[in-house]
Design a protein around this motif. Structure first.
Motif, short mmCIF file in Angstrom:
data_model
loop_
_atom_site.label_atom_id
_atom_site.label_comp_id
_atom_site.label_asym_id
_atom_site.label_seq_id
_atom_site.Cartn_x
_atom_site.Cartn_y
_atom_site.Cartn_z
N THR A 1 -7.31 4.46 -3.71
CA THR A 1 -6.46 3.92 -2.88
C THR A 1 -5.20 3.37 -3.85
O THR A 1 -5.44 2.81 -4.89
N LEU B 1 0.71 -1.16 -0.21
CA LEU B 1 0.07 -0.13 -0.02
C LEU B 1 0.80 1.17 0.03
O LEU B 1 1.64 1.54 0.93
N PRO C 1 -3.55 5.41 1.32
CA PRO C 1 -4.65 4.72 1.79
C PRO C 1 -5.52 5.64 0.96
O PRO C 1 -5.53 6.54 0.45
#
Length: 200
Positions: free
Chosen positions: A118, A29, A32
């Motif tokens: 995201t 990731l 976010p």
């Protein structure tokens, strides 16, 4: 910075389920879920659209960028299979000031679209990215990177390749308007108050 952008989209019904699988496929990731507001600019005669170019100011969280996109002069990759654009982008300190400059030069706001984005990147293929976009008309995944990597990722995710598209969000919005009869002029959460959003 200027770069060649190679991407493909596909719709997805459950972003949370997909994201749960991404670490196993070599993704981590980067950003976010973040709200994103985009404004496209053009002349009254839509000169940029006629030349298949795009001029955009984007506010993504605290980051503001200006982007110009155009088609490549020559493409060695199948442009019917992948969306390929030459992208020039840089950050800007004051989006409203730049908007005023554009308007004084004859480029007015013509289309606004919003989403929650995201961002994931691949731990091995460093030039490759996967983003999940939650828009007022549905959820989409964008894969950006080398064509072989895009095809491999689609296969690993078990995505039906016939659902993959190269449409812009502007085109998707117009198609949605024709299907639903909506009178909305922009792809925003205010204009379309019942967003098709699933699990966060």
């Amino acid at each position: 910075m200027q770069s060649a952008e190679i991407e493909l989209k596909f719709p997805i019904s459950d972003p949370a389920a997909l994201q749960a699988r991404l670490p196993q496929l070599g993704f981590h990731l980067d950003t976010p879920r973040t709200f994103e507001h985009n404004t496209l600019y053009d002349t009254p005669a839509r000169d940029l659209r006629a030349k298949k170019q795009l001029l955009r100011i984007r506010q993504y969280g605290e980051l503001c960028t200006v982007t110009h996109k155009r088609q490549p002069d020559q493409a060695s990759i199948d442009t019917t299979r992948y969306k390929i654009r030459i992208e020039t982008e840089t950050t800007v300190a004051d989006g409203p000031a730049l908007s005023e400059i554009f308007q004084q030069l004859g480029y007015a706001p013509v289309f606004t679209y919003e989403k929650f984005r995201t961002e994931w990147s691949h731990t091995i293929e460093h030039s490759a990215h996967l983003v999940i976009d939650e828009t007022p008309i549905g959820n989409y995944v964008e894969l950006e990177g080398p064509p072989d990597w895009i095809d491999q990722t689609i296969a690993e995710l078990g995505i039906d390749s016939t659902t993959c598209i190269t449409d812009s969000y502007g085109t998707l919005f117009l198609t949605w308007k024709q299907r639903t009869g909506s009178t909305a002029e922009h792809l925003t959460f205010k204009a379309i108050p019942t967003p098709v959003l699933t699990s966060r």
